[in-house]
Design a protein around this motif. Structure first.
Motif, PDB file in Angstrom:
ATOM      1  N   GLN A  25     -15.548   3.190   1.613  1.00  0.00           N
ATOM      2  CA  GLN A  25     -14.489   4.217   1.891  1.00  0.00           C
ATOM      3  C   GLN A  25     -14.907   5.770   1.252  1.00  0.00           C
ATOM      4  OE1 GLN A  25     -10.304   3.531   0.987  1.00  0.00           O
ATOM      5  NE2 GLN A  25     -10.529   1.097   1.450  1.00  0.00           N
ATOM      6  N   GLU A  85     -16.457  -2.116  -0.484  1.00  0.00           N
ATOM      7  CA  GLU A  85     -15.225  -1.742   0.198  1.00  0.00           C
ATOM      8  C   GLU A  85     -15.086  -0.317  -0.286  1.00  0.00           C
ATOM      9  OE1 GLU A  85     -11.993  -0.654   2.844  1.00  0.00           O
ATOM     10  OE2 GLU A  85     -13.531  -1.992   2.950  1.00  0.00           O
ATOM     11  N   PRO A 133     -12.669  -7.590   8.478  1.00  0.00           N
ATOM     12  CA  PRO A 133     -11.874  -7.644   7.399  1.00  0.00           C
ATOM     13  C   PRO A 133     -10.387  -7.850   7.865  1.00  0.00           C
ATOM     14  CG  PRO A 133     -12.945  -5.764   6.894  1.00  0.00           C
ATOM     15  CD  PRO A 133     -13.485  -6.487   8.379  1.00  0.00           C
ATOM     16  N   TRP A 135     -23.659  -3.010   4.254  1.00  0.00           N
ATOM     17  CA  TRP A 135     -22.927  -4.046   4.217  1.00  0.00           C
ATOM     18  C   TRP A 135     -23.813  -5.133   4.475  1.00  0.00           C
ATOM     19  CZ3 TRP A 135     -18.016  -4.906   5.591  1.00  0.00           C
ATOM     20  CH2 TRP A 135     -17.607  -6.032   6.490  1.00  0.00           C
ATOM     21  N   ARG A 191      -6.389  -0.646   2.849  1.00  0.00           N
ATOM     22  CA  ARG A 191      -6.543   0.467   4.134  1.00  0.00           C
ATOM     23  C   ARG A 191      -5.215   1.190   4.601  1.00  0.00           C
ATOM     24  NH1 ARG A 191     -11.832  -0.856   7.514  1.00  0.00           N
ATOM     25  NH2 ARG A 191     -13.247  -1.564   5.831  1.00  0.00           N
ATOM     26  N   TRP A 226     -12.377  -9.866   0.170  1.00  0.00           N
ATOM     27  CA  TRP A 226     -12.856  -8.572   0.673  1.00  0.00           C
ATOM     28  C   TRP A 226     -12.003  -7.430  -0.081  1.00  0.00           C
ATOM     29  CZ3 TRP A 226      -8.555  -5.792   3.184  1.00  0.00           C
ATOM     30  CH2 TRP A 226      -9.148  -4.529   3.843  1.00  0.00           C
TER      31      TRP A 226
END
Length: 203
Positions: A54, A50, A161, A23, A176, A44
């Motif tokens: 995940q 990202e 986010p 990050w 997401r 983002w």
């Protein structure tokens, strides 16, 4: 967007240090979420880190959301998951978190406790009739880093986010999505969902 590329492949990534480094190296300062004049939510959503986060979260090992709020919580936190053929421990989080902000319209929310398989946690929210919210502003997405593990990192990876998307749940959930592996009935209904869409896009 070159700053958003994940610069490290974390084969043994279920550790807080690895996630934090990933990050910090790609999002944390003036890159993904701090680009002046940019649509931060879009930056983002398209950010390579990202997708890497995940993958590290191993979302496929998380428990699936029950279609109804378990009546045994919090007294019997261990619940069977028919899809995973295993038991998972859950906690009620709506009494300690601002669901009126992050899950507007939800009556209660629960989150799975972490296991040895992932730093992530499943989050599920329910209406006043204890039915799973499968879409809309009240529904919930998995936390890639459970606050149980590291509250600060959870804030940076999961909450920032959402803030970057300015509360627009539709844009956030495109990246997401809420969990509905058990095929629970669509909730809320279309009229309520359309009202939530209007509010979200006018945030």
């Amino acid at each position: 967007m070159e700053h958003c590329t994940a610069h490290a492949t974390l084969r043994h990534g279920h550790n807080v240090t690895g996630v934090r480094n990933l990050w910090d190296n790609s999002i944390g300062s003036v890159t993904c979420l701090r680009l002046t004049g940019a649509d931060e939510c879009e930056v983002w959503a398209e950010c390579g880190v990202e997708r890497t986060l995940q993958e590290l979260a191993a979302l496929h090992v998380l428990p699936s959301c029950p279609c109804h709020h378990p009546p045994s919580l919090p007294y019997r936190p261990s619940l069977p998951d028919p899809l995973r053929q295993a038991h998972y421990r859950w906690v009620v989080v709506s009494d300690r978190e601002r669901i009126d902000v992050y899950h507007r319209g939800a009556h209660t929310c629960i989150r799975s406790l972490v296991t040895a398989s992932s730093l992530a946690a499943q989050t599920c929210c329910y209406d006043s009739d204890r039915r799973l919210l499968t879409r809309g502003s009240g529904s919930a997405s998995p936390a890639l880093v459970s606050p149980q593990v590291d509250p600060e990192l959870h804030w940076r990876v999961d909450v920032l986010p959402w803030l970057a998307c300015r509360g627009n749940f539709l844009r956030y959930q495109e990246v997401r999505p809420p969990n509905n592996e058990r095929g629970c009935p669509t909730n809320p209904d279309d009229a309520t969902y359309r009202r939530q869409l209007y509010v979200a896009t006018d945030y």
